[in-house]
Design a protein around this motif. Structure first.
Motif, PDB file in Angstrom:
ATOM      1  N   VAL A  72       0.853  -1.193   0.000  1.00  8.66           N
ATOM      2  CA  VAL A  72       0.000   0.000   0.000  1.00  8.66           C
ATOM      3  C   VAL A  72       0.888   1.243   0.000  1.00  8.66           C
ATOM      4  O   VAL A  72       1.758   1.387   0.860  1.00  8.66           O
ATOM      5  CB  VAL A  72      -0.945   0.036   1.216  1.00  8.66           C
ATOM      6  CG1 VAL A  72      -1.712   1.358   1.260  1.00  8.66           C
ATOM      7  CG2 VAL A  72      -1.925  -1.126   1.171  1.00  8.66           C
ATOM      8  N   ILE A  73       0.674   2.111  -0.996  1.00  8.70           N
ATOM      9  CA  ILE A  73       1.376   3.396  -1.047  1.00  8.70           C
ATOM     10  C   ILE A  73       0.535   4.407  -0.278  1.00  8.70           C
ATOM     11  O   ILE A  73      -0.597   4.704  -0.669  1.00  8.70           O
ATOM     12  CB  ILE A  73       1.571   3.871  -2.498  1.00  8.70           C
ATOM     13  CG1 ILE A  73       2.380   2.834  -3.296  1.00  8.70           C
ATOM     14  CG2 ILE A  73       2.256   5.225  -2.533  1.00  8.70           C
ATOM     15  CD1 ILE A  73       2.458   3.147  -4.780  1.00  8.70           C
ATOM     16  N   LYS A  74       1.081   4.916   0.799  1.00  8.35           N
ATOM     17  CA  LYS A  74       0.346   5.865   1.638  1.00  8.35           C
ATOM     18  C   LYS A  74       0.878   7.274   1.416  1.00  8.35           C
ATOM     19  O   LYS A  74       2.079   7.491   1.356  1.00  8.35           O
ATOM     20  CB  LYS A  74       0.473   5.486   3.114  1.00  8.35           C
ATOM     21  CG  LYS A  74      -0.292   6.394   4.071  1.00  8.35           C
ATOM     22  CD  LYS A  74      -0.119   5.934   5.516  1.00  8.35           C
ATOM     23  CE  LYS A  74      -0.814   6.887   6.475  1.00  8.35           C
ATOM     24  NZ  LYS A  74      -0.199   8.235   6.470  1.00  8.35           N
ATOM     25  N   GLY A  75      -0.043   8.220   1.285  1.00  9.35           N
ATOM     26  CA  GLY A  75       0.365   9.602   1.094  1.00  9.35           C
ATOM     27  C   GLY A  75      -0.826  10.528   1.111  1.00  9.35           C
ATOM     28  O   GLY A  75      -1.980  10.098   1.019  1.00  9.35           O
ATOM     29  N   ALA A  76      -0.560  11.808   1.219  1.00  8.44           N
ATOM     30  CA  ALA A  76      -1.626  12.810   1.273  1.00  8.44           C
ATOM     31  C   ALA A  76      -2.265  12.992  -0.099  1.00  8.44           C
ATOM     32  O   ALA A  76      -1.707  12.589  -1.124  1.00  8.44           O
ATOM     33  CB  ALA A  76      -1.055  14.141   1.768  1.00  8.44           C
ATOM     34  N   SER A  77      -3.427  13.594  -0.104  1.00  4.77           N
ATOM     35  CA  SER A  77      -4.093  13.915  -1.360  1.00  4.77           C
ATOM     36  C   SER A  77      -3.234  14.877  -2.169  1.00  4.77           C
ATOM     37  O   SER A  77      -2.734  15.873  -1.646  1.00  4.77           O
ATOM     38  CB  SER A  77      -5.452  14.560  -1.057  1.00  4.77           C
ATOM     39  OG  SER A  77      -6.079  14.979  -2.242  1.00  4.77           O
ATOM     40  N   GLY A  78      -3.037  14.561  -3.445  1.00  5.50           N
ATOM     41  CA  GLY A  78      -2.232  15.419  -4.304  1.00  5.50           C
ATOM     42  C   GLY A  78      -0.742  15.141  -4.243  1.00  5.50           C
ATOM     43  O   GLY A  78       0.050  15.854  -4.854  1.00  5.50           O
ATOM     44  N   GLN A  79      -0.357  14.070  -3.526  1.00  3.22           N
ATOM     45  CA  GLN A  79       1.076  13.793  -3.356  1.00  3.22           C
ATOM     46  C   GLN A  79       1.670  13.010  -4.519  1.00  3.22           C
ATOM     47  O   GLN A  79       2.883  12.900  -4.642  1.00  3.22           O
ATOM     48  CB  GLN A  79       1.303  13.032  -2.045  1.00  3.22           C
ATOM     49  CG  GLN A  79       2.750  13.050  -1.575  1.00  3.22           C
ATOM     50  CD  GLN A  79       2.906  12.484  -0.179  1.00  3.22           C
ATOM     51  OE1 GLN A  79       1.987  12.548   0.636  1.00  3.22           O
ATOM     52  NE2 GLN A  79       4.058  11.914   0.112  1.00  3.22           N
TER      53      GLN A  79
END
Length: 288
Positions: A72-79
């Motif tokens: 799973v690639i986790k990151g903020a919206s727009g990242q």
């Protein structure tokens, strides 16, 4: 002109990437030359994958997939999570991209996958049919964007699809993932230098000119973008539309920047164009 030719030759050298050349320039290794002119010339040619640290991210993901069949690639919206999935899709011969936002339940997700694979199995046969298809390939990468709302039974079914060792699954999420046997990769944000390079590259791409007198104020704005690529790109769009209209530093976040970019672009349309677009709007509220 001579410096431009030198840069073009350097950029063609396979052992010297655009990113490494940029780091040399930024660290004052090319002291005899005008560093600002070098950077401006280079940023016109700097590949975006260098700005996004694409090679490092892809290597990290490949390493992760050797450790776990589900990542799973986790990151903020727009990242840039979706962008990474799209790049992975071009690398793997057998791969499939699904927007998980629309498929919370197991049946919906399996049906969407089968439809994209041009297979008509449904219900209880769907999972068996997928396993049969995956068995026929040496390697298959399933890419699912936005899995924040997937149900637990859907997670378990996805894990079952990887039992034959040929299927790997990469998903994206904005939230912390609590599922077992899932490797989480935290997508790195852009450094301040890379954010600035992306900002200027997008301006130059559009054939616009970045004015040096704007550097101090706009660099402070870019620093508040927290390394989120979408915010940086929207700020570049805002600069091209109206560089004098600077967003207050406490409002440099994705939704505010996006709204301002839309408002500015919309205001440049004729009244007839504005009315035509309003009639085509998909949503009446809460948008104007």
């Amino acid at each position: 002109q001579s410096m431009k030719e030198v840069l073009e030759v350097l950029l063609r050298l396979p052992e010297l990437s655009g990113k490494s050349l940029l780091s040399l320039l930024q660290e004052d290794f090319l002291i005899p030359f005008s560093k600002d002119k070098c950077l401006d010339a280079l940023e016109r040619k700097l590949p975006l994958d260098a700005i996004f640290n694409q090679d490092r991210i892809l290597n990290d993901i490949r390493t992760g997939l050797r450790e776990s069949s589900v990542l799973v690639i986790k990151g903020a919206s727009g990242q840039g999570k979706t962008r990474v999935l799209r790049v992975l899709q071009t690398i793997f011969e057998h791969s499939l991209f699904i927007d998980g936002m629309h498929f919370q339940s197991l049946d919906d997700l399996l049906e969407a996958i089968l439809q994209k694979l041009n297979t008509e199995a449904t219900g209880d046969e769907a999972e068996d049919e997928l396993e049969r298809l995956f068995e026929s390939w040496n390697e298959f990468l399933l890419l699912i964007d936005n899995v924040d709302d997937l149900h637990n039974d859907t997670w378990r079914a996805l894990r079952r699809l990887t039992r034959n060792g040929k299927v790997r699954i990469v998903m994206t999420s904005m939230q912390r993932v609590s599922q077992q046997d899932v490797l989480v990769y935290e997508l790195p944000v852009l450094s301040e230098k890379m954010s600035w390079s992306l900002f200027k590259a997008r301006i130059l791409e559009r054939g616009e000119v970045f004015h040096k007198k704007d550097q101090d104020i706009w660099s402070s704005v870019i620093a508040r973008a927290d390394g989120i690529p979408l915010v940086v790109e929207l700020l570049a769009a805002q600069y091209c539309l109206d560089r004098e209209r600077i967003l207050p530093l406490d409002q440099v976040w994705k939704e505010t920047v996006l709204e301002r970019a839309f408002e500015e672009a919309f205001s440049r349309l004729s009244k007839l164009e504005q009315e035509s677009l309003k009639r085509l709007a998909s949503f009446q509220t809460p948008f104007s």
